[in-house]
Design a protein around this motif. Sequence first.
Motif, PDB file in Angstrom:
ATOM      1  N   GLU A 204      41.213  37.640  49.255  1.00  0.00           N
ATOM      2  CA  GLU A 204      41.657  37.599  47.854  1.00  0.00           C
ATOM      3  C   GLU A 204      41.034  36.422  47.125  1.00  0.00           C
ATOM      4  O   GLU A 204      40.579  36.554  45.992  1.00  0.00           O
ATOM      5  N   VAL A 205      41.026  35.263  47.773  1.00  0.00           N
ATOM      6  CA  VAL A 205      40.468  34.070  47.140  1.00  0.00           C
ATOM      7  C   VAL A 205      38.985  34.278  46.853  1.00  0.00           C
ATOM      8  O   VAL A 205      38.488  33.940  45.761  1.00  0.00           O
ATOM      9  N   GLN A 206      38.275  34.839  47.821  1.00  0.00           N
ATOM     10  CA  GLN A 206      36.853  35.102  47.604  1.00  0.00           C
ATOM     11  C   GLN A 206      36.629  36.092  46.460  1.00  0.00           C
ATOM     12  O   GLN A 206      35.664  35.978  45.705  1.00  0.00           O
ATOM     13  N   LYS A 207      37.523  37.053  46.329  1.00  0.00           N
ATOM     14  CA  LYS A 207      37.374  38.099  45.317  1.00  0.00           C
ATOM     15  C   LYS A 207      37.603  37.577  43.905  1.00  0.00           C
ATOM     16  O   LYS A 207      36.916  37.988  42.965  1.00  0.00           O
ATOM     17  N   ILE A 208      38.562  36.631  43.732  1.00  0.00           N
ATOM     18  CA  ILE A 208      38.989  36.248  42.391  1.00  0.00           C
ATOM     19  C   ILE A 208      38.516  34.860  41.969  1.00  0.00           C
ATOM     20  O   ILE A 208      38.402  34.571  40.771  1.00  0.00           O
ATOM     21  N   ALA A 209      38.203  33.956  42.938  1.00  0.00           N
ATOM     22  CA  ALA A 209      37.946  32.558  42.591  1.00  0.00           C
ATOM     23  C   ALA A 209      36.481  32.296  42.273  1.00  0.00           C
ATOM     24  O   ALA A 209      35.576  32.905  42.851  1.00  0.00           O
TER      25      ALA A 209
END
Length: 825
Positions: A204-209
Motif C-alpha cells: 500500500e505504501v509503495q502504491k500511494i506514497a
Amino acid sequence: MKDHTMLLQIDGVTKIFPGVRALDNVTFSVLAGEVHGLVGENGAGKSTLMAVASGALVPEMGRVVIDGVETRGDTDEARRLGLAIVRQEPALMPDLSVAENLYLGVPAGQRPSLMNVGIWAQGLLERWSKDVAIDASERVVSLNPEQRFIVEIVKALAAEPKVLVLDEPTEHLLAEDVERLFERIRQVTASGCAVVYISHRIREVQKIADRLTVLRDGQGQGTYDAAGLSEQQIVELIVGGALDRDFPAKAGNDHAGVILDVQALRGAGFSDIMIQLRQGEIVGLAGIDGNGQREFMRALAGQTRSRGNVTVGGVVARLHHSQAAAASGIRYIPGDRHREGIFGDLSVRENFSIRSLQFDSLNGWVRQRSEAKRARDAVARFAVKTPSIDTPVRSLSGGNQQKLVLASVLASRPKVLLVDEPTQGVDIGARMEIYKVLREAAAAGTAVLVVSSDAHEVAGLCDRVLIFSRGQVVKELNDGDVSENNITAAVLTVTTERERGAARIAGFWKWAAGDWAPLVMLAVAVCALGLYAAHVNDAYFSARNLSGMLALVATLAIVAYGQQVLMLVGGIDLSVGPLMGLVVVIQSFFLNDGAPSSHQIAGWAIVLVVAFAVGLVNWVLVGPFRLHPMVATLATYMALQAVSLLLRPVPGGLIADSVTETISAQIGAVPVVAIAAVAIALVLEYALFKTRSGLTFRGVGSRAEAARMAGVRPQLTSLAAYLGCSLLAAVAAVPMMAQVGSGDPSAGISYTLGSIAAVVIGGASLFGGRGSFVGALLGALLIIQVNVVNSFLDIGDSWQSYLLGGMILASVALYSRSREMVVAK
C-alpha cells in the motif's frame, strides 16, 4: 501537484516515557501535495511522532512547525493550523451520534447549525460513498469497526486539512473502501494538502506514497524515494537486516483425528455450517466481509447465540456463553483488540494470567511468584517488548499487545483456537513471529481456525480454506489449491456484492436503546399508577393532594437536574442532600420575621458562595487530586452535615411566613415551583441536545480522551458540571424551605439517594454520556408518586422500598440489555 512548500516540519524531536526513549532526535518533513509514507515496526515511534505533531504529546526536545507556524504542543492549535489525524483507534465518542461526532470533529468555523447537523453529516458520508450503509443519526457505539473507521476518515476529510495524517487507515476497510480512500488521498494532494501515510502494508505504501521515511527503535533511518525501493529493501530497512519472509511449513497431517466437529450450526448471519477440524491443522475462513464467517466464529466462541451440534474431542460443546465455550476447550482471540482483547488498565502480567489463573491459584488464592514467572517466560518466548511485566498493557504498541493476547490465550491450553485477524495492526516482523507461534500451537495438537481479510496471509498460513458467501460455506480449497489467486478467484466468483443494511437487531431493543424510550415508559408508568390509585381512592386526584405532591416533585426534580448534569460527564455527587440541608440551616438565621432586606440579601449571597465553594471543592478532589467521585463527595457529605449540626444541633430558626408563602404560591392547584421545575427541565433538555455546550457535556462523559482530541477541555467541562450540580442543589433547597419551615440539619439527607434514583430511572447512564432532564423530571414524579400512593392504597411502608428498588433495577437492566443488543461486534 507537489510543490516545495513545507507544510509539516518536525526538527530534532525527542520524547521519553518512563523506561523508554520513544523518539530520539527525529527529523521529518512533508511537502504540500505529496504523500509521505512513514514505516517501521510496532514500537518504532511512528504513532508517537504523529502524536507530537498533533499536539497530543509534548516532546522533551525539538519543535513542530505546521504551515510555517511553530506549535506549542496543543491539539487545538494544531487543528487550527490545519492538521487532521486518523488514529489507529478512532477518536470517536460512542454515546454520541455519527452526526454529533462529525460536528465536533471539524473546526468551529466549518460547523453547521445543530438544527441541520443530521443533513450535513449525511451529505459528508455520501461524499464517501453514495450507498454508504451508515446512518448519521445512529450512535457510534452501534457501528462495526469498519464503519467507525469510515466515520473517522470522513471526519478528518471534512476538516479540509492542510496536513492529513493517516495512521493504519486500511486495517478495518474492505478492498472497495481502500480504493475510495486512495482516491480521496489523490484528490486532497492535488489540491495542495500534505498527507502522512502510516502503514504496515508495504505494498500500500509503495502504491500511494511519493517518499517514505523509515523509523527504527525511535530513530530515523533516512528518507527515500518510494519508487526507488523494492519491497524487500523496505523490509530490510525496517527490521535492520534481512528477514526470512517465508511462512512456516504446513503440517500435512491428513490422517490426524478430528478435534472440532460442527454439524448444521446456524445463527445470526450464517446457517447450516458443517465443518471438521483435525488435530494440528490450521483452517482459514475467507469471503467478502459480512458473509457470515466472523459471525460463525463468534458463535463458536459463545459470543452469540446459535443452534446446532458441536463436539470438541468427541464431547458435546456448550456454546451458550463464552465461559461455557472455554470450558469445552474453545478459546477466541478477537479482531478488535482494543475493545475485546486487552484490559487496558491492568498490567502485562495480569493481562497474561487472567485467562489461565488455574495454573497460578491454590484454593482460590493467586500465587504471585508463579504468576510472575509464567508471565516473564511468556514475554520472553513471544518477544513482547515491555519495560516490565508490571507495565500497564495500554502503553505497549499494537503488535506487542496482540502477541500478549495470543500468549495469554495459548497459556490456557485450548483444544480449538479461534483467531480473528491475527496480524491486524502488526508490523511485518511481528507478523512472522505470530505465524510461527500459530504453527507451533497447531503442531502441539491445537486445531486453529483463522478469519483474515488478507488472502495472502490465509494462503500462506492455512492448510485448508473454506469460502463463505451469504452465511454458508460454498467452496473448500485443499493442499495445492490453497493459493492467494485461488482464494481471491473463489471469493469473487461466488459473490461480487457485500450484503449491506442494518444489523439484525430487534426493533424493540433498538427503540429501548434510544433517548425516547425511558420518557415513554416513565410516562406510561406514571399514568398507570395514578389511574390505579384514583380508582382505589377518589381523593388521590384532589387539588390538595396534587398541589402537595407537585411541590415535592419540584424539589426532587431540581436537585435531580444537578445530579444529571454531573452524571453526563461521568461523575456523581453524594453531597447534594447535606448541601440542601445546610442552605436551609443558613437561611434560618437570615430569613426570619422582621429581618431587614439587607439581612435577607446577605443570606442569599452566603448561600450562593457556599454552593459555589462546595462545587469547587468537589471538583478539586476529583480532578486535580484524582479521588473517585463517590469517595470525594462522601467526604464532602460528612463535612457539610457536620457544619449543619454545629450551626443547628437541633431544628430551630423559623423561616418567615412571608417567605414560605411566596415560595408556596400557586396558580390554581399547581405550585409555581412545579411550573418552574418543568420550565427548567425543558430549557436544559434543549441545551443538552441542541447546543454545543450540551454536546460537549455528553462527549466528555462518553469518552473524555476523544472529546479532548476534538478540541473540548474535559477538566473545564467537569468543573462546570460540579458547579452546576451544587448550584442546582442550592436552588432545590428553596422549595424545601417552605416544606420544612425551619433550620433542620437533616432535612435534605433523603434527597441524595432520591436524586440519583430519579436520574437513573429517567434513563441516564452511570458511566456518563447519556441522560435526559425531562427523564429526570419524570423519574422524580414517579418516585414521589410511589411515596404518596403508599398512603392512598393503605399498603405497608416496605412496599415503598420494594417499588422504588424494583423500578431502579428494571431501568438499569433495560438500559444495559438494550445497549448490549445494539453494540456492534
